[in-house]
Design an enzyme around this catalytic site. Sequence first.
Site, short mmCIF file in Angstrom:
data_model
loop_
_atom_site.label_atom_id
_atom_site.label_comp_id
_atom_site.label_asym_id
_atom_site.label_seq_id
_atom_site.Cartn_x
_atom_site.Cartn_y
_atom_site.Cartn_z
N CYS A 2 -60.39 -5.85 -44.47
CA CYS A 2 -61.80 -5.68 -44.57
C CYS A 2 -61.79 -4.84 -46.15
O CYS A 2 -61.01 -4.77 -46.84
CB CYS A 2 -62.16 -4.34 -43.72
N CYS A 401 -48.31 -9.05 -39.57
CA CYS A 401 -48.70 -7.93 -40.10
C CYS A 401 -49.62 -7.00 -39.18
O CYS A 401 -50.33 -7.50 -38.36
CB CYS A 401 -49.67 -8.27 -41.38
N CYS A 451 -44.54 -2.82 -48.91
CA CYS A 451 -44.07 -3.54 -47.57
C CYS A 451 -43.88 -4.96 -48.07
O CYS A 451 -44.82 -5.59 -48.14
CB CYS A 451 -45.16 -3.00 -46.73
N CYS A 454 -43.72 -8.75 -43.66
CA CYS A 454 -43.96 -10.13 -42.89
C CYS A 454 -42.80 -11.06 -43.52
O CYS A 454 -42.90 -12.23 -43.07
CB CYS A 454 -45.36 -10.39 -43.48
#
Length: 474
Positions: A2, A401, A451, A454
């Site tokens: 978003c 994710c 991060c 994934c």
Amino acid sequence: MCGIAGVFNVANAQNLVANILFSIQHRGQESCGISVRTESGNVLTYKGMGLVKHVLLPQILEKYSGKIAIGHVRYPTAGKSNVVNSQPHSIELAEGAHMSVCSNGDIINYSELRNELETEHGFTFKSDNDGELIGRLIAFHHVVHKKPIAEAIFETQQQLKGAFSTVLIYRDTMYGFRDPHAFRPFSIGHISWDGEGEMPSEGTVFASESCAFGIVGARHVRDLEPGEIVKLEKSKPMSVVKISPKKRQHCVFELIYFSRPDSELFDEYVYDVRNKIGATLARMDNDIPAGDDLVVISVPDSSNFVALGYAEEKKVRFDMGLLRNHYVGRTFTRPDQAQRDEGVRQKFNPLPGFFKGKRVILVDDSIVRGTTLKKIVSMVRGAGAKEIHVRIGSPRVIGSCYYGIDTPTSNELIAAQKSLEEITAYLKADSLKYTPVDAFQSILKHFNRYCFACFNLDYIYQPADFSIPTKRVN
Ligand code: AMP
């Protein structure tokens, strides 16, 4: 995924918010909305399904007018795609005041926190959206525990697990806050406003991505720190309420794919990172002989800069062999494979005569299910290419994710199911290479701040932390 926006102390702030949302439309195309504090002190919210230009029409913006406004564009990753789940969420507080909240990210302990509010404290929820959970938790600490709003935000921030870049209007103030790992971007801008008939003034602008600032005439000042809460109030400079950081976990996929190339985030220029990814891939490629028949092609638009970086490093011609139709919406989220295949076919078309007799280095940002590249390889082969060497800017996507990027569960992720050789055969490519995770050490300024879950399954939160009912429900 978003996008969020906030504008404070600018006349007709709603127009600027709509403009910011328009420039971060790529972060969410399903629904959008705004909340505005009017001159009379009410907070009005308007939201609808569809694109910013279709929902936030001039006649709406004229009615929802004020100097304090926030807004949101939604790409559903959890909870159904409907107007109830769209943001901002207006939350009633006991003393008759309203607060309005919107957020980007996924809360991984959503169910646990919601159940607690519902069963132990009698709260009711209107939606299944985590933005509402954030608002209700703040309301809980503020109304039930009588905490001042800034403290209520802090308590909420400490309870939430996962990703949240959040803005809220409370009375005549605005707050911005970010999760302690800073998964999602959150930039702060400054605007000198010439007043539109009133006295000159200085305003503050929040946006998910800094690309929005130039468009609304603002200057990018800085990004919110991990775990930071800031407050905006009338006639005062922005103040820092608190900063409670943990290990940074910036989402590297924002740099690889999600964010706009004209944004600056996580202390990087997005286009520059993408260029360097291309150059790195090129340096790993010593087995494709040079020649006039060799050409580097991007899958527009997401891999343009990676392909440019590759071509420049390799000194091979870059060209636009594929045309993209910009009026085809997101194909990635279509509910079944047949519709996704059809969407890719509508979206891309090879230039006539271009590929005949060529050896093609076909560059894309990522492979998730394999839908896009399978179609494109077949299209390019059908258009006469002699060889197709696929080069991917991301490492292999092997894990879902849980922090806001919409990736399917691992049984749909092609790299979680197939070996490199099997994927190459599935795509019908002549060769296939990904950028390995460790190559990012030389690409990123701060490799250890990201991060990569994934790609390497190294999730900062462990399975016991999760209470998400569904990954995504469309
Ligand atoms: P796929 O066709 O399933 O292999 O998806 C890969 C393509 O979709 C990439 O080339 C990206 O441009 C795009 N993509 C990757 N991740 C996402 C996402 N979370 N949402 C929308 N599009 C994505």
